[in-house]
Write a protein that holds these residues in place. Structure first.
Motif, mmCIF file in Angstrom:
data_model
loop_
_atom_site.group_PDB
_atom_site.id
_atom_site.type_symbol
_atom_site.label_atom_id
_atom_site.label_comp_id
_atom_site.label_asym_id
_atom_site.label_seq_id
_atom_site.Cartn_x
_atom_site.Cartn_y
_atom_site.Cartn_z
ATOM 1 N N PRO A 64 46.858 20.560 45.794
ATOM 2 C CA PRO A 64 47.261 21.973 45.754
ATOM 3 C C PRO A 64 46.897 22.675 44.452
ATOM 4 N N LEU A 65 46.921 21.950 43.330
ATOM 5 C CA LEU A 65 46.569 22.582 42.062
ATOM 6 C C LEU A 65 45.075 22.922 42.033
ATOM 7 N N GLY A 66 44.267 22.079 42.681
ATOM 8 C CA GLY A 66 42.841 22.359 42.789
ATOM 9 C C GLY A 66 42.589 23.593 43.642
ATOM 10 N N CYS A 67 43.382 23.742 44.700
ATOM 11 C CA CYS A 67 43.287 24.936 45.545
ATOM 12 C C CYS A 67 43.639 26.178 44.749
ATOM 13 N N THR A 68 44.700 26.083 43.952
ATOM 14 C CA THR A 68 45.118 27.200 43.111
ATOM 15 C C THR A 68 44.031 27.553 42.102
ATOM 16 N N PHE A 69 43.383 26.526 41.524
ATOM 17 C CA PHE A 69 42.328 26.759 40.543
ATOM 18 C C PHE A 69 41.141 27.493 41.170
ATOM 19 N N LEU A 70 40.690 27.028 42.332
ATOM 20 C CA LEU A 70 39.548 27.672 42.984
ATOM 21 C C LEU A 70 39.880 29.106 43.387
ATOM 22 N N ALA A 71 41.079 29.307 43.946
ATOM 23 C CA ALA A 71 41.488 30.655 44.346
ATOM 24 C C ALA A 71 41.588 31.570 43.130
ATOM 25 N N SER A 72 42.051 31.025 42.011
ATOM 26 C CA SER A 72 42.170 31.817 40.783
ATOM 27 C C SER A 72 40.808 32.223 40.241
ATOM 28 N N MET A 73 39.862 31.294 40.245
ATOM 29 C CA MET A 73 38.535 31.604 39.723
ATOM 30 C C MET A 73 37.839 32.646 40.598
ATOM 31 N N MET A 74 37.989 32.525 41.912
ATOM 32 C CA MET A 74 37.386 33.509 42.808
ATOM 33 C C MET A 74 38.069 34.867 42.665
ATOM 34 N N GLY A 75 39.397 34.842 42.564
ATOM 35 C CA GLY A 75 40.126 36.089 42.389
ATOM 36 C C GLY A 75 39.806 36.757 41.060
ATOM 37 N N GLY A 76 39.700 35.949 39.982
ATOM 38 C CA GLY A 76 39.358 36.497 38.675
ATOM 39 C C GLY A 76 37.979 37.121 38.646
ATOM 40 N N SER A 77 37.026 36.501 39.354
ATOM 41 C CA SER A 77 35.672 37.053 39.429
ATOM 42 C C SER A 77 35.660 38.366 40.208
ATOM 43 N N THR A 78 36.455 38.436 41.269
ATOM 44 C CA THR A 78 36.559 39.676 42.034
ATOM 45 C C THR A 78 37.175 40.780 41.177
ATOM 46 N N GLU A 79 38.190 40.430 40.424
ATOM 47 C CA GLU A 79 38.873 41.392 39.556
ATOM 48 C C GLU A 79 37.933 41.953 38.493
ATOM 49 N N ALA A 80 36.931 41.172 38.086
ATOM 50 C CA ALA A 80 35.994 41.613 37.044
ATOM 51 C C ALA A 80 35.136 42.788 37.500
ATOM 52 N N MET A 81 35.125 43.073 38.791
ATOM 53 C CA MET A 81 34.387 44.238 39.289
ATOM 54 C C MET A 81 34.968 45.539 38.722
ATOM 55 N N LEU A 82 36.206 45.468 38.213
ATOM 56 C CA LEU A 82 36.867 46.660 37.671
ATOM 57 C C LEU A 82 36.594 46.866 36.185
ATOM 58 N N THR A 83 35.611 46.150 35.647
ATOM 59 C CA THR A 83 35.268 46.268 34.223
ATOM 60 C C THR A 83 35.019 47.707 33.767
ATOM 61 N N PRO A 84 34.370 48.577 34.578
ATOM 62 C CA PRO A 84 34.154 49.957 34.112
ATOM 63 C C PRO A 84 35.436 50.678 33.705
ATOM 64 N N LEU A 85 36.539 50.430 34.387
ATOM 65 C CA LEU A 85 37.802 51.063 34.011
ATOM 66 C C LEU A 85 38.265 50.595 32.636
ATOM 67 N N GLU A 86 38.064 49.310 32.363
ATOM 68 C CA GLU A 86 38.457 48.769 31.061
ATOM 69 C C GLU A 86 37.566 49.337 29.950
ATOM 70 N N ARG A 87 36.301 49.509 30.248
ATOM 71 C CA ARG A 87 35.358 50.074 29.274
ATOM 72 C C ARG A 87 35.780 51.501 28.896
ATOM 73 N N ILE A 88 36.143 52.306 29.882
ATOM 74 C CA ILE A 88 36.566 53.679 29.618
ATOM 75 C C ILE A 88 37.870 53.695 28.827
ATOM 76 N N GLN A 89 38.772 52.800 29.137
ATOM 77 C CA GLN A 89 40.026 52.709 28.396
ATOM 78 C C GLN A 89 39.777 52.442 26.920
ATOM 79 N N MET A 90 38.877 51.503 26.627
ATOM 80 C CA MET A 90 38.567 51.159 25.240
ATOM 81 C C MET A 90 37.960 52.345 24.498
ATOM 82 N N ILE A 91 37.082 53.075 25.167
ATOM 83 C CA ILE A 91 36.448 54.237 24.542
ATOM 84 C C ILE A 91 37.483 55.297 24.178
ATOM 85 N N LEU A 92 38.411 55.575 25.093
ATOM 86 C CA LEU A 92 39.390 56.636 24.873
ATOM 87 C C LEU A 92 40.464 56.250 23.856
ATOM 88 N N GLN A 93 40.743 54.960 23.723
ATOM 89 C CA GLN A 93 41.756 54.536 22.761
ATOM 90 C C GLN A 93 41.207 54.418 21.340
#
Length: 323
Positions: A128-157
């Motif tokens: 089960p921990l291996g399942c959690t690890f794989l799901a986390s890595m896939m989810g984290g990679s999907t979440e990285a698609m939102l990088t443009p929002l983080e870039r704009i946040q850094m510029i404005l701050q």
């Protein structure tokens, strides 16, 4: 109506008992119930948590950017006034609410898929921990698609851009002429952070809660209300994990900030090159490389405590509504 099971209760036993259902039908059922619930829980928790911790986040950001002491960062923000204190608040509200929604939702979906897929379900049930690890890595990679929002946040701050960009929309529009790559500065650092951090959170949240904060433990012995006791357990669980995760990834976070606050249109740098340049810029002093870590960890304590608490509250409300 049958109760909606949270992600951690989706085990091999559920799949075995559902012998009349195909793996795809099992996945579809949970995708439409548990995963949808996780998306909403993450969204609501993200909004609430950002509103509570934004001022602390801005102080930490200024310390990371300039190597300031805590009081120097406070003085700089005081001189800029109350209006500028919440300048750049919209991007983190969008980022954290969407990020947390994607983090909770995609982790749930990927985990369900791994548990239900015929070619991997038996192996995942045994590890089960291996399942959690794989799901986390896939989810984290999907979440990285939102990088443009983080870039704009850094510029404005960044106070160097106070007079250059009016607001979030203005910054987004003015970056267009530099190409898509300008929105994705710091992507490598974000990928290195997201997957492992998601794994540490989901992989150890329940274990930490049950072993270190049992309901009948001495820390909660004087609290009679079951709801209040559960709220304290959820907050302290998330807060503890937030402290650990933010401490481990703080050096990488400082490098990411340097990459994402680089001048628009300038040459892009790798994580290693950005870290080396920052180290030299700060005179080779590790102490200056970790400036702002104290306030960052404090903010993470509050943020992830609130995140865990509010996500459980939203999840409970949705389960009651659905049942």
């Amino acid at each position: 109506m049958d109760p909606i099971l949270p992600p951690e209760h989706l085990t091999a036993a559920v799949i075995v008992e559902s012998s009349l259902a195909t793996p795809s039908s099992i996945f579809t059922y949970y995708e439409m119930t548990s995963s949808r619930t996780e998306y909403i829980a993450g969204l609501g928790a993200g909004v609430a948590s950002v509103l509570v911790t934004f001022p602390l986040n801005k102080v930490s950001f200024r310390q990371s950017l300039w190597g300031f002491h805590f009081m120097d960062a406070i003085r700089q923000l005081s001189m800029e006034g109350a209006v500028c204190l919440f300048r750049g608040a919209l991007p983190p509200v969008l980022i954290k609410s969407i990020n947390s929604s994607v983090m909770f939702g995609t982790f749930s979906q990927y985990r369900h898929w791994l548990m239900a897929h015929p070619s991997v379900s038996e192996s995942m049930a045994a590890h089960p921990l291996g399942c959690t690890f794989l799901a986390s890595m896939m989810g984290g990679s999907t979440e990285a698609m939102l990088t443009p929002l983080e870039r704009i946040q850094m510029i404005l701050q960044d106070d160097r851009n106070n007079a250059q960009y009016r607001n979030t929309v203005d910054a987004f529009l003015r970056l267009r002429r530099y190409g898509v790559g300008e929105y994705y500065r710091g992507l490598t650092a974000i990928l290195l952070r997201n997957g492992p951090a998601t794994f540490l959170y989901f992989g150890f949240k329940d274990t930490l809660k049950e072993r270190l904060l049992p309901e009948d433990g001495p820390l909660l012995s004087g609290i009679d209300s079951g709801l209040r006791k559960e709220a304290i357990r959820n907050f302290l669980t998330g807060a503890t994990l937030g402290c650990v995760i933010s401490s481990l990834f703080y050096p990488l976070n400082v490098i990411r900030i340097q990459m994402q606050t680089a001048e628009v249109g300038s040459k892009r740098m790798s994580v290693w090159a950005a870290g080396k340049a920052l180290y030299e810029e700060r005179g080779g002093k590790v102490r200056l490389m970790t400036a702002g870590m104290g306030i960052h960890v404090t903010r993470s304590f509050v943020f992830w405590g609130c995140m865990t608490l509010f996500s459980e509250l939203v999840r409970d409300c949705l389960h009651k509504f659905q049942s």
